[in-house]
Design a protein around this motif. Structure first.
Motif, PDB file in Angstrom:
ATOM      1  N   ILE A 192      43.367  -7.829  87.339  1.00  0.00           N
ATOM      2  CA  ILE A 192      43.399  -7.862  88.803  1.00  0.00           C
ATOM      3  C   ILE A 192      42.761  -9.143  89.328  1.00  0.00           C
ATOM      4  CG2 ILE A 192      42.589  -6.684  90.868  1.00  0.00           C
ATOM      5  CD1 ILE A 192      42.706  -4.117  88.981  1.00  0.00           C
ATOM      6  N   GLU A 193      41.640  -9.524  88.698  1.00  0.00           N
ATOM      7  CA  GLU A 193      40.998 -10.780  89.094  1.00  0.00           C
ATOM      8  C   GLU A 193      41.961 -11.943  88.958  1.00  0.00           C
ATOM      9  OE1 GLU A 193      37.224 -11.567  87.120  1.00  0.00           O
ATOM     10  OE2 GLU A 193      36.748  -9.437  87.372  1.00  0.00           O
ATOM     11  N   GLU A 232      39.731  -4.975  84.668  1.00  0.00           N
ATOM     12  CA  GLU A 232      39.538  -5.731  85.906  1.00  0.00           C
ATOM     13  C   GLU A 232      40.050  -7.157  85.818  1.00  0.00           C
ATOM     14  OE1 GLU A 232      35.942  -5.758  88.026  1.00  0.00           O
ATOM     15  OE2 GLU A 232      35.586  -3.606  87.818  1.00  0.00           O
ATOM     16  N   ILE A 260      44.358 -11.997  91.749  1.00  0.00           N
ATOM     17  CA  ILE A 260      43.783 -12.438  93.023  1.00  0.00           C
ATOM     18  C   ILE A 260      43.638 -13.956  93.026  1.00  0.00           C
ATOM     19  CG2 ILE A 260      41.721 -12.345  94.476  1.00  0.00           C
ATOM     20  CD1 ILE A 260      41.331  -9.473  93.539  1.00  0.00           C
ATOM     21  N   LEU A 313      49.283   7.296  96.136  1.00  0.00           N
ATOM     22  CA  LEU A 313      48.829   6.732  97.410  1.00  0.00           C
ATOM     23  C   LEU A 313      47.368   7.093  97.663  1.00  0.00           C
ATOM     24  CD1 LEU A 313      49.909   5.293 100.022  1.00  0.00           C
ATOM     25  CD2 LEU A 313      50.184   7.584 100.975  1.00  0.00           C
ATOM     26  N   VAL A 314      47.054   8.380  97.532  1.00  0.00           N
ATOM     27  CA  VAL A 314      45.672   8.812  97.796  1.00  0.00           C
ATOM     28  C   VAL A 314      44.731   8.201  96.773  1.00  0.00           C
ATOM     29  CG1 VAL A 314      44.137  10.785  97.964  1.00  0.00           C
ATOM     30  CG2 VAL A 314      46.454  10.971  98.825  1.00  0.00           C
ATOM     31  N   LYS A 357      49.113  -3.115  88.981  1.00  0.00           N
ATOM     32  CA  LYS A 357      48.536  -1.805  88.675  1.00  0.00           C
ATOM     33  C   LYS A 357      49.589  -0.808  88.185  1.00  0.00           C
ATOM     34  CE  LYS A 357      44.455  -1.883  91.581  1.00  0.00           C
ATOM     35  NZ  LYS A 357      43.764  -1.261  92.721  1.00  0.00           N
ATOM     36  N   ASP A 406      39.615  -4.731  94.730  1.00  0.00           N
ATOM     37  CA  ASP A 406      40.455  -5.827  95.188  1.00  0.00           C
ATOM     38  C   ASP A 406      39.625  -6.934  95.856  1.00  0.00           C
ATOM     39  OD1 ASP A 406      42.464  -4.431  94.256  1.00  0.00           O
ATOM     40  OD2 ASP A 406      43.281  -3.758  96.179  1.00  0.00           O
ATOM     41  N   ALA A 411      42.083   8.427  87.750  1.00  0.00           N
ATOM     42  CA  ALA A 411      41.386   8.054  86.518  1.00  0.00           C
ATOM     43  C   ALA A 411      42.101   6.901  85.830  1.00  0.00           C
ATOM     44  CB  ALA A 411      41.299   9.257  85.582  1.00  0.00           C
ATOM     45  N   LEU A 441      45.402  11.645 105.970  1.00  0.00           N
ATOM     46  CA  LEU A 441      45.919  12.446 104.848  1.00  0.00           C
ATOM     47  C   LEU A 441      45.043  13.665 104.590  1.00  0.00           C
ATOM     48  CD1 LEU A 441      47.036   9.633 102.402  1.00  0.00           C
ATOM     49  CD2 LEU A 441      48.488  11.421 103.341  1.00  0.00           C
ATOM     50  N   LEU A 491      43.921   4.564  87.279  1.00  0.00           N
ATOM     51  CA  LEU A 491      43.699   3.322  88.040  1.00  0.00           C
ATOM     52  C   LEU A 491      42.338   2.732  87.706  1.00  0.00           C
ATOM     53  CD1 LEU A 491      45.051   4.150  91.618  1.00  0.00           C
ATOM     54  CD2 LEU A 491      45.977   2.504  90.009  1.00  0.00           C
ATOM     55  N   ARG A 492      41.351   3.610  87.525  1.00  0.00           N
ATOM     56  CA  ARG A 492      40.005   3.108  87.195  1.00  0.00           C
ATOM     57  C   ARG A 492      39.992   2.468  85.804  1.00  0.00           C
ATOM     58  NH1 ARG A 492      36.202   6.966  90.396  1.00  0.00           N
ATOM     59  NH2 ARG A 492      36.798   6.112  92.418  1.00  0.00           N
ATOM     60  N   GLN A 522      44.973   5.411  95.168  1.00  0.00           N
ATOM     61  CA  GLN A 522      44.765   3.999  95.452  1.00  0.00           C
ATOM     62  C   GLN A 522      43.888   3.813  96.692  1.00  0.00           C
ATOM     63  OE1 GLN A 522      45.246   1.167  94.100  1.00  0.00           O
ATOM     64  NE2 GLN A 522      44.881  -0.174  95.847  1.00  0.00           N
ATOM     65  N   LEU A 523      44.177   4.576  97.749  1.00  0.00           N
ATOM     66  CA  LEU A 523      43.440   4.389  99.003  1.00  0.00           C
ATOM     67  C   LEU A 523      41.975   4.797  98.854  1.00  0.00           C
ATOM     68  CD1 LEU A 523      45.977   5.613 101.698  1.00  0.00           C
ATOM     69  CD2 LEU A 523      45.350   3.274 101.134  1.00  0.00           C
ATOM     70  N   ASP A 532      40.189   4.798  96.278  1.00  0.00           N
ATOM     71  CA  ASP A 532      39.487   4.045  95.245  1.00  0.00           C
ATOM     72  C   ASP A 532      38.442   3.108  95.842  1.00  0.00           C
ATOM     73  OD1 ASP A 532      39.158   3.633  92.587  1.00  0.00           O
ATOM     74  OD2 ASP A 532      40.423   1.849  92.544  1.00  0.00           O
ATOM     75  N   ARG A 533      38.705   2.631  97.070  1.00  0.00           N
ATOM     76  CA  ARG A 533      37.862   1.568  97.588  1.00  0.00           C
ATOM     77  C   ARG A 533      36.902   2.013  98.672  1.00  0.00           C
ATOM     78  NH1 ARG A 533      41.730  -3.157  99.288  1.00  0.00           N
ATOM     79  NH2 ARG A 533      43.067  -1.733 100.414  1.00  0.00           N
ATOM     80  N   PRO A 551      47.394  -7.647  98.333  1.00  0.00           N
ATOM     81  CA  PRO A 551      47.092  -6.294  97.827  1.00  0.00           C
ATOM     82  C   PRO A 551      48.344  -5.507  97.449  1.00  0.00           C
ATOM     83  CG  PRO A 551      45.783  -6.759  99.772  1.00  0.00           C
ATOM     84  CD  PRO A 551      46.719  -7.912  99.598  1.00  0.00           C
ATOM     85  N   VAL A 564      42.762   1.561 105.905  1.00  0.00           N
ATOM     86  CA  VAL A 564      42.579   2.469 104.763  1.00  0.00           C
ATOM     87  C   VAL A 564      41.787   3.693 105.186  1.00  0.00           C
ATOM     88  CG1 VAL A 564      41.456   2.722 102.532  1.00  0.00           C
ATOM     89  CG2 VAL A 564      42.788   0.670 103.029  1.00  0.00           C
ATOM     90  N   VAL A 619      43.360   7.452 105.099  1.00  0.00           N
ATOM     91  CA  VAL A 619      42.779   8.506 104.256  1.00  0.00           C
ATOM     92  C   VAL A 619      42.355   9.694 105.117  1.00  0.00           C
ATOM     93  CG1 VAL A 619      40.871   9.110 102.721  1.00  0.00           C
ATOM     94  CG2 VAL A 619      42.051   6.941 102.435  1.00  0.00           C
TER      95      VAL A 619
END
Lengths: 381, 333
Positions: free
Chosen positions: B232-233, B229, B236, B128-129, B250, A2, B222, A22, B224-225, B131-132, B134-135, B242, A15, A19
């Motif tokens: 998403i770009e 891109e 943005i 949720l997990v 997404k 993002d 997997a 959780l 989401l990956r 997505q969270l 991922d970054r 977000p 975040v 996490v």
């Protein structure tokens, strides 16, 4: 992802924290059982496991050394020692009567009812003095409020695994589970690998239909198979036992095995196989020399699935394996039994459960890569 | 003979037998029946290639037919017959008897609750997990730990959660964390969570959600990956925040994967037996179909009603079965 546009998200900390929360939430239950399996029955019953990780304040009743250990110091009879046998602890208050357990602070001296005096220090050292000899067989009771550091024991595991006289022991069930699991993992792999190769790389009428049938069988609940197969096993003389259980696990595992392996084999490069055919290799040689080694990741994926599934299984074992003698009980069945007979004995339950959980967890962490790969390939898209 | 030796022997016989079967049947086909030489070499090779797939498939087909296909038909037959009358055909009598039992309707009601709550919550937490994590840098460790309950047996999980729901008499220290929190905050008496009607179903569901979240997380992560891109770009650049990116960009792109996760967990729910069996055995209004069936078959020894309830599970599975088969066929074309 993002942050591509260059705007560093201000939510990063949120975040991280969510996490962490959780993960803690997901780990907490397992850790609780794990910690409990290293505590004594008394400790489990009197305080929550989460308190055992930190030094905790406890009310304890401890006896001093028996009068026959007394020594003479001039005119005085003296009993000396440490209430905690030298273990680390910090006394905040103490008493000599069950009705007033915190009448004295460390360093103070109390008059004993039967005569004499006792002085208790913060670290548990005590000194009893009397002008006459101490009498009686047992030592004097001393009530202390003390902060003790965390304390763990492996005694539960010794009881559950190494004590052959323990009827609740898990050693036999452990080997029974192992006996079920290994053949039930290996045999379907062999059978499925050949079938998957035929479905992936041989052309024959009805192939598409067969694949559709296998996808359909993937979801057939094994509940439907219980009675017909038990009847069949009893009818042809296999009865209840390991052989029937291995066969049942093989049958139930095959659709997933064939499906996973076929999907993987289809993706192997066509050139290799056709070159081998041109060079005069037989189908059998192609399969054993080329396909099998290349398919190792898929084979490993399925092996882990089948291993976890057969190790953790309760239903198939209860129906096809465990007879009235109970000699062939597996760990899952034994734990359910213990839940019924030892419902409140958490030191037994926690240890039994962890003995059974330990092996799958080890396999999980060692081969997680293949498990994830298998999951991704195995969920019907 | 010690079962461990028996096990080793079975592996040897099973694996050796299979490999020997494949090897010799191939050898016979290539060298005895249709040798690839002489005047008819070409025809023989073609013939051999027609037969070979079936040689490779034969053991698997026998096992599948005997252990999965035949039982479906046999269970259907059993559900229409009465064991006490020497297997006489009784039509739908077993089903009628089952529909007349309150325990069956309790199991159906609970199963419906399970079917709504467990897939929804597992998918939601998984998403949720996924997505969270991922970054963030330690995302893989976090995922691995949340995935861990997948390796734990339902029975092991039942013990783990029973400790959480444990209740000690009022006034003594609570060793179950749920009661410890409850008593500390509400000041009330400790609750026997697993005997509270209706609520206890949710306490059982939590166990399965705890296990299945890891599964949905792995698959959805997997997916989401795999999202391109550029989409998403573009979002943005257009000024999406977000939350909007997640729900409007997404989620729509991984909708089919969400469906796969949802149906897979639905299948697990329909077959859930161990958790209920180990924690309540269907007491206190927590019966579910799979455990109801087990009770009918092996406690009440009523094969008719037991088979009828097994057919109910099959009936509930059938839409997913059809959907899966259709998707698989679409993909192959």
């Amino acid at each position: 992802m993002d942050n591509i546009a260059g705007s560093k998200s201000s939510l990063t900390w949120a975040v991280h924290i969510s996490v962490a929360f959780l993960v803690a939430l997901w780990l907490f239950p397992t850790v609780g059982l794990f910690v409990s399996s290293f505590r004594t029955a008394d400790q489990i019953a009197t305080s929550g496991w989460w308190k055992s990780l930190f030094p905790s304040e406890q009310n304890l009743t401890i006896r001093s050394a028996a009068p026959d250990t007394q020594t003479q110091d001039g005119a005085l009879y003296v009993i000396e020692g440490n209430l905690f046998d030298g273990d680390e602890a910090e006394i905040t208050a103490w008493g000599i009567s069950s009705r007033a357990i915190s009448d004295y602070t460390p360093g103070e001296t109390a008059e004993l009812r039967k005569g004499g005096r006792v002085t208790v220090q913060a670290n548990g050292d005590y000194r009893m003095e009397n002008e006459e000899a101490f009498s009686g067989k047992r030592g004097t009771r001393i009530f202390v409020t003390a902060t003790k550091p965390a304390e763990f024991t492996t005694q539960n595991y010794e009881n559950m695994l190494l004590d052959p006289k323990n009827v609740d022991g898990m050693a036999k069930a452990f080997f029974n589970t192992l006996t079920v699991t290994i053949p039930a993992t290996i045999i379907p792999i062999v059978v499925a690998a050949f079938a998957a190769y035929a479905l992936a790389w041989m052309d024959f009428p009805g192939r598409a239909l067969l694949i559709a049938i296998i996808v359909g069988l993937l979801v057939v609940p094994l509940q439907l198979a219980l009675i017909p197969l038990l009847k069949l096993h009893l009818g042809i003389g296999i009865g209840k036992g390991y052989l029937g259980t291995w066969l049942a696990h093989t049958g139930f595992g095959l659709p997933l095995a064939i499906y996973l392996l076929r999907n993987y084999m289809v993706g192997l490069p066509r050139d290799i196989i056709e070159n081998a055919r041109v060079d005069g290799a037989t189908e059998f040689q192609i399969f054993t020399k080329i396909i099998l080694p290349l398919s190792f990741p898929a084979l490993a994926s399925f092996a882990i699935f089948q291993f976890l599934w057969t190790w953790n299984d309760l239903l198939v074992a209860k129906v096809f394996l465990i007879d009235s003698t109970g000699q062939t009980t597996v760990m899952t069945a034994q734990i359910v039994e213990l839940l019924g007979t030892r419902g409140g004995n958490w030191e037994i339950l926690a240890t039994a459960a962890f003995v059974s959980i330990a092996v799958p967890l080890a396999v999980f962490f060692a081969m997680q890569k293949y498990l994830v790969r298998g999951l991704l390939a195995g969920s019907v898209k | 003979m010690h079962p461990a030796f028996l096990g080793l022997l079975t592996i040897a016989i099973g694996v050796g037998g299979c490999v020997a079967y494949y090897f010799f049947s191939n050898w016979v086909l290539d060298n005895v029946l249709f040798p690839a030489k002489g005047p008819q070499a070409g025809r023989n090779i073609n013939r051999a290639n027609l037969i070979r797939p079936w040689l490779f498939l034969f053991p698997a087909m026998i096992a599948l037919g005997l252990y999965l296909a035949y039982p479906v038909i046999e269970t259907l037959r059993l559900s229409l017959t009465d064991r006490d009358q020497d297997g006489a055909f009784v039509g739908l009598a077993n089903y009628m008897q089952m529909f007349g039992e309150p325990k069956f309707w309790e199991a159906m009601r609970n199963n419906m609750l399970w079917l709504i709550v467990v897939p929804a919550m597992s998918t939601m937490f998984g998403l949720l997990v996924a997505q969270l994590t991922d970054r963030i840098k330690w995302g893989n460790i976090a995922k691995s730990l949340i995935f861990m309950p997948m390796a734990i047996s339902f029975v092991g999980a039942a013990v783990i959660w029973k400790l959480i729901y444990d209740a000690r008499p009022e006034g003594t220290e609570q060793i179950g964390v749920l009661n410890a929190i409850y008593v500390a905050f509400s000041g009330g008496a400790p609750q026997q969570w697993l005997t509270l009607p209706i609520w206890n179903n949710f306490f059982l569901m939590v166990v399965l959600i705890w296990i299945q979240t890891g599964f949905s997380m792995v698959i959805l992560s997997a997916a989401l990956r795999g999202i391109p891109e550029e989409t998403i770009e573009a979002a943005i650049v257009d000024g999406a925040n977000p939350i909007q990116i997640f729900f409007k960009i997404k989620v729509p792109q991984i909708k089919s994967t969400i469906m796969v996760v949802w149906t897979t967990i639905t299948l697990v729910v329909l077959k859930v037996f161990d958790i209920v069996f180990a924690m309540t055995n269907g007491q206190w209004s927590t019966q579910v179909l799979a455990n109801y069936m087990y009770t009918q078959l092996f406690v009440a020894n009523d094969w008719g009603v037991g088979s009828a309830s097994a057919m109910m599970i099959m009936l509930l599975v059938t839409p997913i079965l059809v959907w899966n088969v259709r998707n698989a066929r679409k993909e192959m074309r």
